[in-house]
Design a protein around this motif. Structure first.
Motif, short mmCIF file in Angstrom:
data_model
loop_
_atom_site.label_atom_id
_atom_site.label_comp_id
_atom_site.label_asym_id
_atom_site.label_seq_id
_atom_site.Cartn_x
_atom_site.Cartn_y
_atom_site.Cartn_z
N MET A 33 40.86 16.43 -31.02
CA MET A 33 39.72 15.58 -30.67
C MET A 33 40.01 14.74 -29.44
N CYS A 34 41.21 14.19 -29.37
CA CYS A 34 41.59 13.40 -28.19
C CYS A 34 41.51 14.25 -26.93
N ASN A 35 41.99 15.48 -27.01
CA ASN A 35 41.95 16.37 -25.85
C ASN A 35 40.52 16.71 -25.47
N ALA A 36 39.67 16.92 -26.48
CA ALA A 36 38.27 17.26 -26.21
C ALA A 36 37.56 16.10 -25.51
N ILE A 37 37.81 14.87 -25.96
CA ILE A 37 37.17 13.72 -25.34
C ILE A 37 37.72 13.50 -23.95
N ALA A 38 39.03 13.68 -23.78
CA ALA A 38 39.63 13.55 -22.45
C ALA A 38 38.99 14.54 -21.48
N MET A 39 38.71 15.76 -21.95
CA MET A 39 38.08 16.77 -21.10
C MET A 39 36.65 16.37 -20.75
N GLN A 40 35.94 15.84 -21.73
CA GLN A 40 34.56 15.39 -21.47
C GLN A 40 34.54 14.26 -20.43
N LEU A 41 35.47 13.32 -20.55
CA LEU A 41 35.52 12.21 -19.59
C LEU A 41 35.88 12.71 -18.19
N ALA A 42 36.80 13.67 -18.13
CA ALA A 42 37.17 14.23 -16.82
C ALA A 42 36.00 14.96 -16.19
N GLN A 43 35.23 15.69 -17.00
CA GLN A 43 34.06 16.40 -16.49
C GLN A 43 32.99 15.42 -16.00
N ALA A 44 32.99 14.23 -16.56
CA ALA A 44 32.06 13.19 -16.11
C ALA A 44 32.60 12.42 -14.91
N ALA A 45 33.71 12.91 -14.32
CA ALA A 45 34.34 12.32 -13.13
C ALA A 45 34.91 10.93 -13.41
N LEU A 46 35.34 10.71 -14.64
CA LEU A 46 35.99 9.45 -14.99
C LEU A 46 37.50 9.62 -14.96
N SER A 102 19.37 11.15 -16.08
CA SER A 102 19.86 10.63 -14.80
C SER A 102 21.30 11.06 -14.52
N GLY A 103 21.87 11.89 -15.41
CA GLY A 103 23.21 12.41 -15.18
C GLY A 103 24.29 11.84 -16.06
N GLY A 104 23.93 10.96 -16.98
CA GLY A 104 24.91 10.36 -17.87
C GLY A 104 25.40 11.32 -18.94
N THR A 105 26.61 11.11 -19.39
CA THR A 105 27.21 11.92 -20.46
C THR A 105 27.20 11.12 -21.76
N VAL A 106 26.80 11.78 -22.85
CA VAL A 106 26.75 11.12 -24.16
C VAL A 106 27.59 11.93 -25.14
N ASP A 139 24.32 1.08 -15.71
CA ASP A 139 25.58 0.61 -15.12
C ASP A 139 26.78 1.45 -15.56
N TYR A 140 26.55 2.51 -16.33
CA TYR A 140 27.65 3.30 -16.88
C TYR A 140 27.47 4.78 -16.57
N LYS A 141 28.56 5.53 -16.75
CA LYS A 141 28.52 6.98 -16.54
C LYS A 141 28.59 7.75 -17.85
N THR A 142 29.22 7.14 -18.87
CA THR A 142 29.37 7.82 -20.16
C THR A 142 29.06 6.86 -21.29
N LEU A 143 28.35 7.36 -22.28
CA LEU A 143 28.03 6.60 -23.48
C LEU A 143 28.67 7.31 -24.67
N ILE A 144 29.41 6.56 -25.50
CA ILE A 144 30.03 7.14 -26.69
C ILE A 144 29.44 6.45 -27.91
N MET A 145 29.06 7.26 -28.90
CA MET A 145 28.29 6.75 -30.04
C MET A 145 29.04 6.99 -31.34
N PRO A 146 29.73 5.98 -31.88
CA PRO A 146 30.42 6.13 -33.16
C PRO A 146 29.50 5.84 -34.34
N SER A 147 29.17 6.87 -35.10
CA SER A 147 28.35 6.74 -36.32
C SER A 147 27.06 5.97 -36.05
#
Length: 354
Positions: free
Chosen positions: A160-173, A118-122, A92-100
């Motif tokens: 780090m914020c910019n890097a994550i923002a870029m990852q989310l944008a690349q995942a079409a979020l 299946s195309g998800g971003t982690v 049901d999601y497009k991106t999974l983020i894993m803190p520790s």
């Protein structure tokens, strides 16, 4: 006073309860097993002890910082547990983020790898799944194609914020709203019911103490209302506003303008019987959506105590309302006052109690 200013008790709270959250595309991994592993491999030796920069400290700090980081980027997210992941909730999601996320069972690993295929971003802060669910160390991470940042999530790290923002944008979020100039301590939320949309942007008083204004662009265009100010802003998808200290702005976007709120009721009511009224929204076009009415029955002195107030749902902008007039209610001219929360329009209708 804060409650009165918020308008939550006047119907805005009812609106948030009835409208649903817009579906989130970001899942944040909650791993209970990783907490135990962090304690076992760390220097802590007793319960409730937490030493600086230990694995246990990183476990809690990373998850908390990630929340602030995503909210600051104007995204929302869902926490998903290890059990849910094993049962396939990631579809049901497009991106999974894993803190520790130090520990994962083989079933969790399989589910995450299938999500990636299946195309998800982690995205992970530290190398994930280095241990199994019993805290037994693995020779290497069994996860494939995970972006590992290499340090604990930190909402104050602009790189780090910019890097994550870029990852989310690349995942079409896309963020919930976009702004002309990002400001600290803001958080955006999106609620929806069919083609009716609510947006709230609030600010954290512990993070933001500025008086800046910003232009907010919404992802949908339509008839725009400022629900806190009860003002119609026209057909648009942008608004320039200042978010007051420790407050929120709330906007509604609908496919029509609310032209009127009609009340049909008898002019006289006998004490000891019901006041009956039909309430209806008149839209500029099409059919009205789900509205919330704040209703007050005011006595001849113009007062309505808490027992004379109601917040009611009006499906398709219509509802029938009944209110019992007591045998000992004073005779005279009373008033039915109805406020449409989605537009701020107020209609009053007098009636006589005999």
């Amino acid at each position: 006073k804060s409650l009165a200013d918020s308008r939550l008790a006047d119907g805005l709270g009812k609106l948030f309860l009835e409208y649903k959250w817009k579906k989130r595309d970001i899942a944040v991994y909650y791993s209970f097993d990783s907490m135990y592993t962090a304690f076992l491999i760390g220097p802590e030796t007793r319960s409730f002890q937490m030493l600086k920069d230990s694995a246990l400290s990183n476990y809690y700090k990373g998850r908390q910082n990630l929340q602030y980081l995503l909210e600051g980027l104007l995204y929302q997210y869902d926490f998903v547990s290890y059990d849910q992941v094993s049962k396939g909730i990631l579809k049901d999601y497009k991106t999974l983020i894993m803190p520790s996320v130090l520990s994962m069972s083989d079933a969790e690993v399989k589910a995450v790898n299938e999500f990636i295929k299946s195309g998800g971003t982690v995205i992970a802060d530290l190398e994930p799944a280095g241990y199994d669910e019993l805290a037994c160390k693995r020779p290497a991470t069994p996860l494939e194609q995970v972006t590992v940042l290499g340090s604990v999530f930190d909402d104050k790290d602009s790189a780090m914020c910019n890097a994550i923002a870029m990852q989310l944008a690349q995942a079409a979020l896309k963020p919930i709203v976009t702004v002309d100039a990002p400001l600290p301590g803001r958080e955006a939320m999106h609620f929806v019911d069919d083609d009716m949309h609510l947006f709230a942007v609030l600010r954290d008083p512990y993070i933001a103490d500025d008086d800046a204004t910003q232009t907010i662009t919404l992802p949908v265009k339509g008839h725009l209302y400022d629900l806190r100010k009860r003002a119609y802003l026209g057909v648009t998808d942008t608004v320039t506003t200042q978010i007051p200290h420790n407050q929120a702005v709330v906007f509604g976007v609908y496919p029509y303008q609310v032209k009127a709120l009609r009340i049909k009721m008898p002019p006289k009511v006998q004490a000891g019987t019901d006041l009956k009224a039909a309430l209806e929204i008149v839209p500029s076009a099409g059919k009205a959506g789900k509205h919330v009415f704040h209703i007050e029955v005011r006595n001849p002195k113009g007062k309505a105590n808490i027992l004379m107030r109601r917040n009611k749902i009006a499906e398709n902008g219509k509802m029938d309302f009944a209110f019992r007039i007591a045998h000992n209610d004073v005779a005279g001219t009373w008033t039915l006052r109805v406020t449409d929360i989605l537009s701020g329009i107020v209609t009053e209708q007098p009636f006589t109690v005999k």
